[in-house]
Each structure stands twice: as C-alpha cells, then as structure tokens.
Design a protein around this motif. Structure first.
Motif, PDB file in Angstrom:
ATOM      1  N   ARG A  78       0.835  -1.206   0.000  1.00 55.08           N
ATOM      2  CA  ARG A  78       0.000   0.000   0.000  1.00 55.08           C
ATOM      3  C   ARG A  78       0.871   1.259   0.000  1.00 55.08           C
ATOM      4  O   ARG A  78       0.645   2.203  -0.758  1.00 55.08           O
ATOM      5  N   LEU A 101      -3.572  -2.532  11.250  1.00 54.73           N
ATOM      6  CA  LEU A 101      -4.295  -3.496  10.416  1.00 54.73           C
ATOM      7  C   LEU A 101      -4.776  -4.685  11.255  1.00 54.73           C
ATOM      8  O   LEU A 101      -5.872  -5.202  11.046  1.00 54.73           O
ATOM      9  N   THR A 150      -7.950  -3.122  12.954  1.00 49.80           N
ATOM     10  CA  THR A 150      -9.137  -2.883  12.114  1.00 49.80           C
ATOM     11  C   THR A 150      -9.538  -4.125  11.325  1.00 49.80           C
ATOM     12  O   THR A 150     -10.706  -4.288  11.007  1.00 49.80           O
ATOM     13  N   ARG A 151      -8.615  -4.944  10.995  1.00 50.68           N
ATOM     14  CA  ARG A 151      -8.829  -6.156  10.195  1.00 50.68           C
ATOM     15  C   ARG A 151      -9.481  -5.855   8.846  1.00 50.68           C
ATOM     16  O   ARG A 151     -10.197  -6.677   8.292  1.00 50.68           O
ATOM     17  N   GLU A 152      -9.200  -4.684   8.318  1.00 46.20           N
ATOM     18  CA  GLU A 152      -9.787  -4.312   7.021  1.00 46.20           C
ATOM     19  C   GLU A 152      -8.850  -4.731   5.896  1.00 46.20           C
ATOM     20  O   GLU A 152      -8.271  -3.892   5.205  1.00 46.20           O
ATOM     21  N   PHE A 153      -8.726  -6.028   5.724  1.00 49.29           N
ATOM     22  CA  PHE A 153      -7.769  -6.519   4.726  1.00 49.29           C
ATOM     23  C   PHE A 153      -8.200  -6.169   3.314  1.00 49.29           C
ATOM     24  O   PHE A 153      -7.378  -6.010   2.433  1.00 49.29           O
ATOM     25  N   GLY A 154      -9.522  -6.059   3.107  1.00 50.78           N
ATOM     26  CA  GLY A 154     -10.040  -5.752   1.787  1.00 50.78           C
ATOM     27  C   GLY A 154      -9.449  -4.472   1.223  1.00 50.78           C
ATOM     28  O   GLY A 154      -9.244  -4.348   0.010  1.00 50.78           O
ATOM     29  N   ARG A 155      -9.154  -3.516   2.098  1.00 46.56           N
ATOM     30  CA  ARG A 155      -8.620  -2.237   1.622  1.00 46.56           C
ATOM     31  C   ARG A 155      -7.192  -2.374   1.106  1.00 46.56           C
ATOM     32  O   ARG A 155      -6.668  -1.492   0.456  1.00 46.56           O
ATOM     33  N   TYR A 156      -6.553  -3.466   1.482  1.00 42.10           N
ATOM     34  CA  TYR A 156      -5.129  -3.586   1.177  1.00 42.10           C
ATOM     35  C   TYR A 156      -4.808  -4.438  -0.038  1.00 42.10           C
ATOM     36  O   TYR A 156      -3.794  -4.264  -0.677  1.00 42.10           O
ATOM     37  N   HIS A 186      -6.408  -7.466  -3.166  1.00 39.91           N
ATOM     38  CA  HIS A 186      -7.588  -7.984  -3.846  1.00 39.91           C
ATOM     39  C   HIS A 186      -7.590  -9.488  -3.956  1.00 39.91           C
ATOM     40  O   HIS A 186      -8.578 -10.081  -4.350  1.00 39.91           O
ATOM     41  N   GLU A 225      -6.193 -12.906   2.257  1.00 43.18           N
ATOM     42  CA  GLU A 225      -7.192 -12.401   3.185  1.00 43.18           C
ATOM     43  C   GLU A 225      -7.782 -13.541   4.013  1.00 43.18           C
ATOM     44  O   GLU A 225      -7.927 -13.446   5.228  1.00 43.18           O
ATOM     45  N   VAL A 256      -7.626 -13.772   8.094  1.00 45.32           N
ATOM     46  CA  VAL A 256      -8.868 -13.803   8.873  1.00 45.32           C
ATOM     47  C   VAL A 256      -8.931 -15.081   9.716  1.00 45.32           C
ATOM     48  O   VAL A 256      -9.272 -15.051  10.902  1.00 45.32           O
TER      49      VAL A 256
END
Lengths: 251, 896
Positions: B359, B537, B540-546, B548, B553, B557
């Motif tokens: 990123r 990260l 937040t565990r927002e792996f989708g933002r990082y 595809h 992912e 998770v």
C-alpha cells in the motif's frame, strides 16, 4: 599469619612478624608489544604504577614484593621499558623497600634494580611464606609453606541461571603434591604445601581458571590437586571449589 | 523538441543514431538544468534513462571545453555497476571522440598505469577508488580539471558511512580545481532534499523527481505456509510469466529455493557469496533468455542491465517500501512500461507486513534516508587521508574543508577530539595546530580506503555432523565467543568447544540460556512506520482495503479468528500484550526491529538489575522475547514497562550496553576504522573483555554509542512507544502464550529449519551413522567378512557362510583386526583383540542392528556400546545416548 585481600589491586597484604604487600604480573610495557600485534594505544604504565602506590599508601607495608613479570618485553628490553621503568621503581622505593621474584618476562630487569632487590627465580621464603613467580620448579625450601605465585593470571567466569554474567580476576588456592614438585616429602602432622595463584595486577591480562586446571602449563599447576582447589574473588569472597565454576548447562 | 536543438550537433546525431525518437519526460526536465550548470538530484525509477539524462548535457559541454586530466567522474557504489555503465557510455564516448575509462579495485595494473599517463576524459569509478586517487602524486594532478561529478545510486551511499566519507572527498576535490557541477542519480526516497544537501552541502541544487508509483503494479499473494508449496507457487509463476526475477531476503533462502527449483533446468541463483564468474555467467544467460528465472538477494537490486524482466517475485516480505519499489522496478525496464511484481508471503506477520508495504509503495510513501551526523570514525579516516595527502596540514584548513559538507557542518569539538584520539594511538602527530602524517598513517590508509568493514571470517565447524556450518565475522567472535559459549547462527544453537587458528569447533546446543548472541548477518529491519501500520491493520482487520487476492485475506482472517477463539488478545498499534511463555515472557510490541531492539535491551537491563540475574532477549519487528529465570513473571515485565520514562532510555542503554558483546563488537569495528586496532590484530594478546576499558570515555566509545543508537537500534522510536504508553494511547495486557507468540518463537521467517533444534541434531547424527562404513565379520566360523554401510545392515545380521549370528561390527580401519584375531599363533596383543571382537559380536548378537549403529559412532567401542544399549533407550533417546558418548570421547581426546 593473616592475609588481607586488597581489592583495588588486586593485591595481598600478608601479615606475620612484618607486613608484606604482594603484587603479581604488572607487565609494564605491554603496550609496545600489543602495538606490534596490531592494537595501538598509549602507555598505561603510569596509571598502573599509581595504582601500586595507592595500595602502598593504603596498607603501609614493610616490604613490597613484586611477584614476577614486572615488565613485559622478551627477550630484550623495549624502548618503552628503558624510558619508563627507572622512574616507576624509584617511585616505589621512596615509599617502601622492595623485592622482585623474576618471572619469564623479566629478562634484563636487573639493570633497573638495586642490590638485594632481585631474588632467586625458584623462589624464597620470607617471613614464613614462600614466594615465586611460578614458571619454574620451586626451591626445596618452599616445601611445607603457603606459596604465593603469579604467572597464571586466573580469571573466574561466573554463570547464573540464564548464562554467563561475570568474568572477574580471582585467586586460586590448592594443595600441591610435594613429590611431583621435587619438594622434600611432607612431614607427619605438618600442613601440606599449598599454592595460591594470584590474579594479574595488569588490567589487560586474564586467563580462565578452568583452562588453567584443564590444561596446566607450569610445574605448580600440573602438580596441584584440583580436588582441593578453592576460588576467591579479589575482595576475598569465597566462590567455592573449581568444580562449582564448571558449566552445569550441559546435558 | 527545443531542448534537443540546443545541443551540440554531434550529440544530436548520436541521439538520432541510437534510434531515440524523442527524449523521455525525465530527460526533458533535467537536461536544461544540467546544461545551465545547476547542481541536480534526479529521482526516477531504474530504467528510465537517468544515466543518459545526466550524461547528454555533460557530454555536450565536455565537447566545448578543453581537454586534459579527468574531466568527469562518474561514481557508482558497485564495481559490477561500473562495468555496466562503462558498456552503456562507451558507445557515446566513441561517437563523440571522448576517452573513457573505468577504475576500481579490480582494474589491472597496466590499465592503471595507462590512466596515470593519459587520463580519460570520463572516469567511471567507486567512492573507495576516489580515495585512492588522492594518494598518488600523478593522479592527484589529473583531478585539477574535474568539472562534473555524477554520483549514481546516491541513495545507496547517503545513508551510511561510505557516503559521509565521499562527501568529504568531494570537498577535498574542490581544493584542487575549485567548484564543479554535482549530479546525483537516485531511486525514490522519502526525503529528496536531504539527498541534495548530502551531495551539495550548503550549495543550491534542483530536484527533478518522477514518481514511481504510477508505473507499479504490485499484488500480494499467499500459497500456504510450507516451503514446498511456496516453491511450487514460484515455479508455476515462472511458467506463467516467463523471464522472472525472484528476490529473496537472505542467501540461505536463495540457496534453499534454488535447490527446490534447479530440477527445472532454467533457474539460477545469484548472490554475493558466489564467485564473480558464476554471477556474470548467470546474468548473461538470463539476458540471453537461456534461463527464465533468476533467484537473487539484493545483489540484483541496482541497475545492472540483465535484459527484459517480465515479472518480479518478492519471496517473503520486502521489509521496506524502498526495497519493494527498487526490486519491482526491475521489471518492465522500458520507458513508461508498467512494472509488475508479486509478493509471495509466507506467514501471518509476513503477510500483513507485505500488505502494508505494498500500500505504501502505491501511495509513494517511501522511507527517509538519514545520513549519519558527524560519524567520528569517518572523520578520523579523512583526517588521516588529508595528513597523508598533504604531509602536514593546518587544522583550520581541515576545518574549512569539513564545514562545507552537510554531515560535518560544524566540526569544531569533534575534530579536536578525533585528532587527539588519533595522536594518542600515534596515527598522526600534532604540533600545535598542525597535523603531521606518520609512516603508519600511510599504511593505515592503504588498508582503510573503504568505510565498509572488511573483516576476517572465522570458520565454524560442527563436530557432530563433522562439516563446516558457515563463517562468523571476526568482531562477533571477539565479542562473544569463548569456550563454552552458546550462540545462534543459521537459526540453530551452537556451543563452542574449541577455538584455534581462525576456526571454531562447535556442537549443536539444546539449551538456550542467557543473552544469546545471534549472527544473522543479513537481517533487514522492518521500519517503525510499517510495524505501526501492521498493528493498525491487526486492530481494524480491514484486509479488503489492502489487497484484492482472496487467499491472503482468508489466511489472515482465519489466523485472527483462531486467536479470538483461544481468547488470546491480539497486540495492535494500541495494545502491548505480554505473554507468559516457557522460559520467559513474550512482549508483543508493534514497533519494528530497531525500536524493539532498544526497548528489549532496556527492559532486560532493568529486570536484570532488579532481580540480580542475566536476562536474555531475542527480538523481531513485532515481539521482544525475554528469557528469564523462573519466578519472574509477565507482570514484573509490565511493572518495568510502566515505570519507564521516555527520557531515560538513552542513559539506561549506555550503561546496559557497555558490558554487552554487541557494544564490544561495534567498538572493535570503530577502533579499527580509527586506526587504533590494525585489521590483522591478534586479539589473543589481550583479555578482550578489557578492551572496552581502553576506550572508556573516548570519542571511539562515543561513536560506538552514536552508531548503535541510530543504526542498530532506534532509541527515539522506542521512546515514542513509551510516550504513547504514558499518555494511555497504548495499554498493556498480560496473557498466556498464543499462536501469535509461537509464530515468532518457532518460525523464523528467513530460515527454513527443522521443527526443533534437538530434532535437528539427532537427524544429523542418524544421517551420519547411516552413511557410516561398517565391516561385518563372523566370529563363529571366522571365514566371512563384508564391508557395507550401516543403512544396509539387516536388523539381525547373519553369517551367510555358517548361519551364525555372532557377527562383529567393525569400523573400516579395524578391518585388519579380524586377521589378527584369527591367527593360529596369537601374541598376547592378538589375544586381547580377539576378546574385544568376540565381545563386540556378542553385543550384536543380543541387540542386532541397533548395536551395529551404536558401534559405528565415533569413539564408541564395545564397553560404551553395551553401556548405551543397557539404558534400553529407544528412538531419539537412543541417539541422545550415542551423542553423549561421542561428546565424552571428544572431551577426553582432543583428536581434531
């Protein structure tokens, strides 16, 4: 007889009928030898001599015994030694009479000494205690006495629960077999001959006690009975027998 | 095209001849600046024509200025790069009637002599060779005409001591022929202005920067955590993409991966330990398309031209943003082409870290380069150099030269301290304010042209497997290694049995105790910012933002879900978790290697002081593992952390480091660069733990601290963590060991190793014994003997001649004994031999192959073998008994 551990030396003060300050392995002039082997820094002889004078001041002895390897360069004197030694010795003499038990590094030292200061390299008994540097067999007259010796530079490695935490100069005391050393046999009821290896006064020297015991490199260390050995720190703290220094981490 | 029109017709002809239809963006922007005589920092990805951008205008004005001496110096950090640049510029020089030469360590003597007689207009060289140029009288004269200095890959130099040394060299050059124009070519960095100041000091400069991000296409993937699966993924990817450069982080990984892929036949390994010929051969075969995959450590990072690269694989986290950009930038390699790269991640930490770094790369958030401020050993080196150069030189002149640089901008106190230290160890003489050279200074300089620590290597020999494990740097040995010491290298624990003649004999150690020195050599630290974002990260565990891709992912998770199911709290950027582990406490702190290093050492010294015991630490970017005696618990660690004040860290560390091997190691390195210790010094002369005392309070010691606090660890970043703790932004939670803690403990991310060290020792032993030659000899009929290897011996050996099971198992060199035992007329010795063999055979009779195995061990005879067998140990414990017997034998007989 009483022996005091002079910690800032390391040195010993032996009190019997007189007070004798004993210092081993000064190795004055070691710096020029180190420089030849690639390690360069200025002479620390002055600092070392000042530490000796501090010990003298603190203990007010009747005699100063230098237990050999007073100087460092062999087989010939170095320029550093020519320049430094006369003044250093003069400084000691002004405070106290001195005696030198010559060691293997003391080639050529006689020219700096006054009459009566130089002793036999095989050692002498002074005031009931035997003294020698420790690279030779001892004189038979030393048998049955406590012998103080230099030459070995003992260093103790202490390990705690988690590993090695301290390496410090130390004294190693052990009885020696008279027959092995060519001394007269022990008389009935007499104390066995014991030897105390002194740590080097030179702050750059040190040799692991375990290595002295495992690979002895002198008559005294070859003839000592490791089973009777005791190790002391420079302040007189009793550490225990040599076996207590062995690493226990092995499985 | 007006920029082109202003150029000399000869240059325009060359551009046309080269087939360039026009100039690239970076060329259009930079050529006029260079032409107008500006100092310039040129930042662009590799392969965008940086070299030409700098050199076209330089060639242009070289054509219109008089000849004589070196007129342009082109400096690169690597010899291999010199070769490459030479190939690229030779054509231009030939076309333009200019002379060109390359000079570095490998340049043959006749070539050097030629250069001294008729210096080429353009000299391609390295920083170290520039130092050497000042030493020769004739060469020095040729430096008078230098009007351009181009420094390629300047980011590689600026952050270290080589750069500091070069900055001084540039100012020494000004003393000869006055000011010259400076051009620095750099990869993307976070702070280009600092690059400019590094190059130019206080002089004005311009920056031309082409952001790299738009040319990059980076994805992050995951193929499972087994090495075989990962290798398989790499193999498939090479099939899919064609010419592929695979970057790994260590030589060990390079070798391991190479090993897995060699069978393909179109993959080669390329790293610094390989010989030059092997490397060049690999480069050329790749360029020619004969091989499709090249596995490489950082050796291929710089702009060496190896032809078209379709795809770059980064095996494991690249650790730094700049590294990722540099590496992926190797793909594409044509103007405006997109560079494609994939990070193949190998575990949880590795994955999150890679997502963050990818990123940041896309957002052009590159690390800053921090040139060292006033490195004292560099100063000493340059003072010695100037003393030799001028014979004697007044201090004010050195002062003037130094104050033009950025890094020694205010050299007053430091210069004084450095000079008196050097006089102290007699490298220079001081007469008032004049510095005078000595015979030793010249010798010192000849051995210390480079600020790269050139160290002797000490071989490590493993007694158990009887092979060389690797080498250690001498300074590490000086600081750490003594008989009985335990250390880590190659991901394994070793105990030192003996040291002599540059060789250390070791055995694998099982118990890990103490502050374990670890020698990894090639560790790349994860920066603070990256580790903090990994912490965020995890929160937040927002792996989708990082990314595809689904596989990474899913894995992340699943990992965190398992943490939750186990009720293990996860350490994040706002939480420190202290986990009670087997032999100590794991502190999870997301702060990067250098901050954790500082923090870990502070904690360990405080615990050590409080409990009067030694405390061991191991760190990575997200954990500090503190080895403690039992009785010290996680809450003791918590208390220590909570009591810390940010401002106290430095003081505590100075005290704490003094007795450590790390400090001694650094001190020896710096003392060498100061000329206080010769490169070939004989340490045996001196009880080395006293060495530190010799430098107490000196500028050598100060420099060791300065370097440790900035390069090896990051005290400021550690203090920031403590501040966050004080404010309450970060909290501390204690718990029991989690899978996240275990990940750090048991999986080293760069090493591929067996499940446990003990296991490794035993399997090594098993392997060795199975390959051991053995002679089976029948003690019944006395008419059969046969030589074989242990692995082929049947479980119950039987004599094919008489069918008896009384078979002696002899070592190959004992074969002769059989004849002796079977003599008709026996001497007493023969009789003893016979008894021994019968005894041997009786053991084999009762224990079969197991006895044969035991008897094949080093120094194990019938007595030892029956003792081992009588313990009735099975499986691993049987082998442990053998190990013990071998160790005893080796302890009593120093046979190696």
């Amino acid at each position: 007889m009483k022996i005091d551990f002079i910690e800032p030396g390391p040195a010993l003060l032996v009190e019997n009928t007189i007070k004798v300050l004993v210092i081993a392995d000064l190795h004055l002039g070691i710096e020029s030898d180190l420089a030849q082997h690639g390690i360069h820094f200025s002479s620390r002889s002055g600092l070392r001599a000042a530490r000796v004078r501090d010990c003298i001041r603190e203990t007010t002895p009747d005699l100063l015994i230098l237990l050999g390897d007073v100087k460092h360069s062999i087989p010939v004197l170095s320029r550093q030694e020519y320049n430094e030694l006369p003044e250093i010795f003069e400084g000691f003499r002004r405070m106290v009479p001195m005696a030198v038990l010559p060691g293997n590094h003391d080639a050529g030292i006689e020219r700096f000494l006054k009459d009566g200061e130089l002793q036999k390299k095989e050692g002498v008994v002074i005031d009931g205690v035997g003294y020698l540097h420790g690279h030779t067999y001892p004189d038979p007259s030393l048998g049955g006495h406590l012998i103080l010796a230099g030459h070995h530079h003992p260093l103790a490695s202490l390990r705690d629960d988690v590993g090695c935490s301290l390496r410090a100069p130390a004294y190693l005391l052990a009885s020696v077999a008279s027959s092995c050393l060519g001394l007269p046999p022990d008389e009935e009821g007499r104390e066995p001959t014991r030897v105390m290896f002194m740590p080097a006064f030179n702050e750059l020297s040190g040799y692991d006690i375990l290595k002295i015991v495992k690979d002895p490199f002198s008559p005294l260390s070859r003839c000592m009975d490791a089973g009777t050995s005791e190790v002391f720190l420079t302040d007189g703290t009793y550490l225990g027998p040599v076996s207590s220094l062995e690493e226990d981490g092995r499985d | 095209m007006e920029e082109i029109d202003r150029l000399d017709p000869a240059i325009r002809a060359c551009i046309k001849k080269r087939g360039f239809s026009g100039l690239s963006e970076i060329q259009i922007r930079s050529i006029p600046l260079v032409a107008r005589g500006k100092n310039l920092i040129l930042i662009a990805p590799t392969g965008t024509g940086k070299t030409e951008s700098a050199m076209i205008p330089v060639f242009n004005s070289m054509l219109s200025h008089p000849h004589g001496g070196f007129r342009t110096l082109y400096i690169t950090p690597l010899r291999s790069l010199n070769r490459d640049i030479m190939q690229r510029l030779e054509w231009w020089c030939h076309e333009l009637g200019l002379t060109i030469g390359v000079r570095h360590g490998d340049t043959p003597a006749n070539e050097r002599r030629k250069q001294a007689l008729s210096p080429p207009d353009l000299l391609i060289t390295t920083p170290e060779t520039v130092q050497a140029l000042f030493m020769g009288k004739v060469l020095r004269k040729h430096l008078k005409n230098v009007s351009y200095v181009v420094i390629d890959e300047i980011h590689e130099l600026a952050g270290g001591k080589r750069g500091a040394q070069m900055a001084v060299a540039l100012e020494r050059l000004v003393e000869y022929g006055g000011e010259f124009q400076r051009i620095g070519l750099s990869a993307t960095v976070g702070n280009p202005e600092e690059m400019g100041r590094f190059l130019c000091g206080k002089r004005p400069f311009e920056i031309v920067s082409v952001p790299v991000a738009k040319h990059l296409e980076i994805s992050v993937d995951f193929s499972g955590d087994s090495f075989e699966k990962q290798a398989e993924w790499v193999s498939k990817s090479i099939d899919h993409h064609g010419s592929t450069l695979v970057f790994v982080n260590t030589r060990v990984t390079a070798e391991a991966l190479g090993h897995q892929l060699y069978s393909r036949g179109d993959v080669e390994v390329h790293h610094g330990s390989l010989s030059k010929d092997v490397r060049i051969d690999a480069e050329e075969r790749f360029k020619a398309g004969k091989i499709r995959g090249l596995i490489s450590t950082s050796s291929m990072e710089l702009g060496i031209d190896i032809g078209h690269i379709e795809h770059v694989i980064q095996f494991g986290s690249p650790r730094e943003v700049s590294r990722l950009i540099q590496r992926v930038g190797r793909a594409g390699h044509q103007l405006n082409a997109v560079s494609r790269g994939t990070i193949l991640t190998t575990g949880f930490d590795d994955l999150l870290e890679s997502l963050v770094i990818a990123r940041k790369a896309k957002a052009n958030e590159v690390e800053h380069i921090r040139p060292p401020v006033g490195p004292a050993d560099v100063l000493a080196n340059q003072v010695a150099a100037m003393a030799v150069e001028y014979g004697e030189i007044h201090r004010s002149r050195i002062h003037r030269i130094l104050s033009r640089t950025h890094q020694f901008g205010d050299p007053d106190t430091l210069l004084g301290e450095v000079c008196s230290q050097m006089a102290e160890h007699r490298l220079i003489r001081l007469e008032g304010e004049t510095i005078i050279t000595t015979g030793r200074a010249r010798r010192y300089l000849a051995a210390n042209l480079s600020m790269i620590h050139d160290e002797r290597k000490v071989t490590v020999f493993d007694m158990v497997s009887r092979r060389t494990v690797g080498t250690l740097d001498e300074s590490f040995v000086v600081g750490w290694v003594y008989t009985g010491a335990v250390f880590i290298t190659k991901g394994q624990l070793w105990r030192v049995l003996d040291m002599e003649d540059g060789k250390i004999t070791v055995e694998p150690a099982r118990k890990a105790k103490g502050e374990l020195p670890s020698w990894e050599g090639e560790q790349i630290p994860v920066p603070y910012d990256v580790a903090r974002e990994v912490g965020a990260l995890r929160r937040t565990r927002e792996f989708g933002r990082y990314g595809h891709k689904k596989a990474p992912e899913k894995f992340a998770v699943r990992f965190l879900d398992e943490m939750d199911r186990n009720r293990s709290p996860v350490a994040t950027d706002s939480r420190i978790i202290l986990e009670q582990a087997g032999e100590g406490v794991i502190c999870h702190v997301c702060a990067g290697h250098k901050a954790n290093e500082a923090l870990g050492r502070v904690i360990s010294i405080l615990l050590s002081a409080r409990f009067g015991t030694t405390v061991g630490i191991e760190i990575d970017a997200y954990r500090i593992y503190i080895r403690l005696p039992s009785g010290i618990r996680a809450w003791d660690v918590k208390e220590v952390l909570e009591m810390l004040e940010p401002g106290h860290l430095k003081g505590i560390l100075e005290l704490a480091l003094k007795r450590t091997a790390l400090f001694k190691w650094k001190l020896v390195q710096i003392a060498k660069k100061f000329g206080a210790i010769d490169p070939d010094a004989d340490y045996e002369r001196l009880s080395i733990h006293r060495l530190t005392d010799l430098f107490e309070g000196t500028v050598v010691q100060k420099e060791a601290y300065r370097e440790l606090f900035t390069v090896y660890m990051d005290v400021d970043a550690a203090a920031r963590i403590i501040e966050l703790l004080k404010e309450g932004t970060v909290t501390i939670i204690t718990g029991s060991m989690s899978i996240l803690g275990a990940e750090g403990l048991f999986s080293s991310r760069d090493e591929i190793q067996p499940p446990s060290t003990d296991q490794a020792v035993i399997s090594t032993l098993k392997r060795r014994l199975e390959q051991q030659d053995v002679v089976l000899a029948c003690m019944n009929c006395r008419k059969w003997k046969s030589r074989t290897v242990v692995s082929r011996v049947p479980d119950v050996p039987v004599c094919p001649n008489c069918g008896a099971r009384l078979i002696a198992a002899l070592k190959p060199w004992e074969e002769g004994l059989y004849a002796a035992a079977n003599k008709k007329k026996k001497t007493p010795e023969d009789r003893t031999v016979e008894i021994r063999l019968v005894r041997n055979a009786n053991i084999v009779l009762s224990s079969g192959k197991k006895a044969v195995t035991a008897l094949s061990a080093r120094g194990v005879g019938p007595e030892n073998a029956s003792r081992i067998l009588s313990t009735l140990a099975e499986g691993d414990s049987f082998y442990r008994e053998i190990l013990k017997a071998e160790r005893n034998y080796i302890k009593t007989n120093r046979f190696w």
